[in-house]
Design a protein around this motif. Sequence first.
Motif, short mmCIF file in Angstrom:
data_model
loop_
_atom_site.label_atom_id
_atom_site.label_comp_id
_atom_site.label_asym_id
_atom_site.label_seq_id
_atom_site.Cartn_x
_atom_site.Cartn_y
_atom_site.Cartn_z
N ASN A 115 0.82 -1.21 0.00
CA ASN A 115 0.00 0.00 0.00
C ASN A 115 0.85 1.26 0.00
OD1 ASN A 115 -2.60 -1.31 0.10
ND2 ASN A 115 -2.05 -1.92 2.17
N GLY A 116 2.12 1.10 -0.36
CA GLY A 116 3.03 2.22 -0.42
C GLY A 116 3.92 2.29 0.81
N ALA A 117 4.85 3.22 0.76
CA ALA A 117 5.81 3.37 1.86
C ALA A 117 6.26 4.82 2.00
CB ALA A 117 7.02 2.47 1.64
N LEU A 118 6.51 5.20 3.23
CA LEU A 118 7.12 6.48 3.54
C LEU A 118 8.48 6.17 4.16
CD1 LEU A 118 4.21 8.36 5.37
CD2 LEU A 118 5.10 8.86 3.11
N GLU A 119 9.54 6.61 3.54
CA GLU A 119 10.86 6.41 4.10
C GLU A 119 11.30 7.72 4.73
OE1 GLU A 119 14.86 4.25 2.62
OE2 GLU A 119 14.17 5.88 1.34
N MET A 120 11.55 7.68 6.05
CA MET A 120 11.91 8.88 6.80
C MET A 120 13.32 8.74 7.34
SD MET A 120 8.53 9.56 9.07
CE MET A 120 6.91 9.47 8.36
N THR A 121 14.06 9.81 7.23
CA THR A 121 15.38 9.88 7.85
C THR A 121 15.28 10.91 8.96
OG1 THR A 121 16.43 9.36 5.75
CG2 THR A 121 17.84 10.31 7.46
N PHE A 122 15.76 10.53 10.14
CA PHE A 122 15.70 11.40 11.31
C PHE A 122 17.07 11.98 11.61
CE2 PHE A 122 11.79 9.23 11.57
CZ PHE A 122 10.94 10.04 12.30
N LYS A 123 17.07 13.08 12.30
CA LYS A 123 18.31 13.71 12.72
C LYS A 123 19.15 12.71 13.51
CE LYS A 123 16.19 18.27 13.07
NZ LYS A 123 15.74 19.33 13.99
N PRO A 124 20.49 12.81 13.42
CA PRO A 124 21.36 11.83 14.08
C PRO A 124 21.14 11.71 15.59
CG PRO A 124 22.63 13.23 12.61
CD PRO A 124 21.24 13.78 12.64
N GLU A 125 20.76 12.78 16.26
CA GLU A 125 20.59 12.72 17.72
C GLU A 125 19.25 12.11 18.14
OE1 GLU A 125 19.22 16.84 16.36
OE2 GLU A 125 20.91 15.54 15.90
N THR A 126 18.38 11.77 17.20
CA THR A 126 17.07 11.20 17.52
C THR A 126 17.24 9.77 18.02
OG1 THR A 126 16.07 12.54 15.77
CG2 THR A 126 14.77 10.68 16.60
N GLN A 127 16.61 9.47 19.15
CA GLN A 127 16.67 8.13 19.71
C GLN A 127 15.35 7.42 19.42
OE1 GLN A 127 17.61 7.88 23.90
NE2 GLN A 127 17.65 5.65 23.87
N LEU A 128 15.38 6.50 18.45
CA LEU A 128 14.20 5.72 18.10
C LEU A 128 14.24 4.41 18.88
CD1 LEU A 128 14.06 6.27 14.23
CD2 LEU A 128 12.71 7.42 15.99
N LEU A 129 13.09 4.08 19.48
CA LEU A 129 12.99 2.87 20.29
C LEU A 129 12.06 1.87 19.62
CD1 LEU A 129 12.36 4.62 23.75
CD2 LEU A 129 14.56 3.81 22.86
N ASN A 130 12.58 0.67 19.32
CA ASN A 130 11.70 -0.40 18.87
C ASN A 130 11.13 -1.08 20.11
OD1 ASN A 130 13.65 -2.18 19.86
ND2 ASN A 130 14.49 -2.63 17.84
N LEU A 131 10.38 -2.17 19.93
CA LEU A 131 9.72 -2.80 21.07
C LEU A 131 10.70 -3.21 22.16
CD1 LEU A 131 7.05 -3.85 22.28
CD2 LEU A 131 7.49 -6.01 21.08
#
Length: 169
Positions: A84-100
């Motif tokens: 159904n499509g995709a959005l590819e996002m790049t975040f600033k280097p200092e961003t802390q993304l948490l998976n489960l």
Amino acid sequence: MKKLLFLLALSFTQLSFAQNFDIRTAPTDKNSKNIFIKENAPLVIANGNKTYLYASALNVNNIQSINVFKGENATNRFGEKAKNGALEMTFKPETQLLNLQSFYLEYKISKENQSLPIVLNKHFVDEKEYLLLDKSAIFSVKILDEQPFVEPVLLPRGKAIYIEAMEMK
């Protein structure tokens, strides 16, 4: 400018990927609405992590760039989940993304409580493996003894992990 770019990309995906998105809005306070997209939602790839908008809390101020993919281009690049499509996002280097798993570690969720349902801003995250949170977007994390939400969450009564987070506007 980044917020405008994100909103344009989101609007574009809603209009161009499918005609039958399940889009619901639920007031979270008198000044805002929570956009909840579930069925036929485009895949979101944030710094290489796959998620969906309904399973994520991302701070739009931390987005560096967004690329929109649809059709065969999306499935060839990201697989069947991107049909159904995709959005590819790049975040600033200092961003802390948490998976489960990193969420459980960061917020010291006990092994016993890791089996509990997760509710993000009053919405049940039914595919917990796609949970992705920008740490700067999280206001609070609580273990509720009795989750009080009925609409639009359809959960069995009982304990739940409740995450209150910034909503993408």
